[in-house]
Design an enzyme around this catalytic site. Structure first.
Site, PDB file in Angstrom:
ATOM      1  N   ASN A   1       0.793  -1.300   0.028  1.00  0.00           N
ATOM      2  CA  ASN A   1      -0.033   0.048   0.007  1.00  0.00           C
ATOM      3  C   ASN A   1       0.672   1.350  -0.135  1.00  0.00           C
ATOM      4  O   ASN A   1       0.351   2.376   0.082  1.00  0.00           O
ATOM      5  CB  ASN A   1      -0.959   0.138   1.034  1.00  0.00           C
ATOM      6  CG  ASN A   1      -2.017  -1.170   1.234  1.00  0.00           C
ATOM      7  OD1 ASN A   1      -2.108  -1.628   0.057  1.00  0.00           O
ATOM      8  ND2 ASN A   1      -2.604  -1.411   2.338  1.00  0.00           N
TER       9      ASN A   1
ATOM     10  N   CYS B   1     -13.538  -4.541  -1.174  1.00  0.00           N
ATOM     11  CA  CYS B   1     -12.285  -4.336  -0.305  1.00  0.00           C
ATOM     12  C   CYS B   1     -12.313  -3.537   0.721  1.00  0.00           C
ATOM     13  O   CYS B   1     -12.176  -2.379   0.261  1.00  0.00           O
ATOM     14  CB  CYS B   1     -10.905  -4.476  -1.025  1.00  0.00           C
ATOM     15  SG  CYS B   1     -10.861  -5.750  -2.514  1.00  0.00           S
TER      16      CYS B   1
END
Ligand code: SAH
Length: 346
Positions: free
Chosen positions: A212, A329
């Protein structure tokens, strides 16, 4: 005595046969009948325990179905059924399961984090999500992803035992190669997963790591876990993931506009991952409730993926599914729980 049958492999259940006053042969038959047909003969119904977790909400959104099951004690677990067309055109159906109600990791972009960690799920409650998808919803599940609520490495033994049950040939029969465990990236957890993946039968288990960010500075602002374990530690743990003939590690990257998609970020990610066997999975950010950020535009996603490929990464983008049902998600978590959460002073 009553035994939580959904949490046991066939062999483990056979070991209980004596206690349940049945022959091993009968025990094996009952176990297989339960997993395959979803039923138990009346004579053993009082002897074994199936977790009471009725489906209390169903939220379809296009092809996806999010469902919530109520646990004893009142909290709910959430799962998502995701049919997808595979490369060869055949339909795969993934079930995204939760390993906890809520989560303790505190990632800023994730809805589940706003609940805090509410409950560890037991193995039979994890397998109970598959059982509901298979036998209440009547769906054939081909893949399992531990990408629902919770951090699997924070409830690791229950998760590993669930994988033992889910892979059973006489039961759910989902091959380890079609099971992915996604983690925020804690080294100890990755090491435990690696140890498990070295047991016979689990070599193809798929590891997914939520990266991320291109560097510690950005990752720190998004994922509190990065303070305790900076990216160098994560890299070391990923390097220790036994490669060999295994499937590459899936590296997840939630793309948040203005945060982790600047020009150069994808190149930095590629540099960080150099030498590891990985596939990059770019997940367009799904806005959480009261989100400070927008979802990325199509051209922002395309630009990031192009830079990543240019830098040499095998890159795929995850198709956005279930956003309208808060089933995508990072969107799982009953908002009612959030309101109940005791507020902490800052
Ligand atoms: N705790 C585990 C698994 C649950 S999250 C983990 O951190 O991997 C599964 C994936 O969804 C992770 O890659 C996570 O980074 C991603 N995710 C979380 N919130 C999201 C959001 N709002 N939009 C898109 N992806 C998100």
């Amino acid at each position: 005595m009553s035994v939580g049958i959904l949490g046991l492999t066939e062999k483990q259940f056979l070991a209980e046969a004596d206690n349940l006053s049945m022959t091993p042969a009968a025990a094996g038959r009952h176990w297989r009948q339960l997993f395959r047909q979803g039923t138990l003969p009346p004579e053993i119904q009082g002897k074994v325990k199936i977790p009471s977790m009725p489906i209390v909400r169903r939220e379809p959104d296009g092809d996806t179905l999010k469902f919530a099951q109520q646990l004893e004690g009142g909290l709910e677990t959430e799962s998502v059924i995701l049919p997808q067309r595979g490369r060869t055109g055949r339909i795969r159906t993934s079930l995204c399961v939760s390993s906890q109600v809520g989560c303790a990791m505190g990632c800023r972009f994730c809805e589940t984090a706003t609940l805090g960690r509410r409950q560890q799920l037991t193995t039979d409650e994890i397998v109970g999500q598959w059982f509901a998808a298979r036998h209440s919803e009547g769906r054939s599940i081909t893949n399992i992803v531990f990408m629902g609520m919770g951090e699997p490495t924070d409830n690791i033994e229950s998760v590993l035992q669930a994988i033992r049950v889910l892979t059973e040939h006489g039961g759910p029969a989902i091959p380890a190669s079609r099971i992915s465990v996604s983690t925020v990236g804690r080294s100890q957890g990755i090491e435990r997963l690696a140890e498990f993946a070295n047991e016979p039968g689990f070599r193809q288990l798929r590891l997914a790591v939520s990266l991320n960010a291109p560097d510690d500075a950005v990752r720190q602002t998004l994922m509190p876990v990065n303070r305790a374990e900076p990216m160098a530690d994560l890299h070391a743990a990923m390097s220790a993931w036994p490669a060999g003939n295994r499937l590459p590690i899936l590296v997840e990257y939630v793309l948040i506009p203005g945060v982790n998609n600047a020009p150069g970020h994808a190149t930095a990610v590629a540099k960080f991952l150099q030498g590891l066997s990985v596939n990059l999975n770019v997940i367009p950010y799904n806005p959480i409730r009261d989100s400070p950020w927008l979802a990325p535009t199509e051209s922002e996603v395309v630009a990031f993926c192009a830079e990543a490929r240019e830098a040499g990464l095998r890159t795929k983008r995850r198709r956005t599914m279930g956003r309208d049902a808060m089933a995508a998600c990072g969107q799982l978590g009953n908002p009612a729980l959030k309101r109940e959460r005791p507020t902490r002073s800052k």
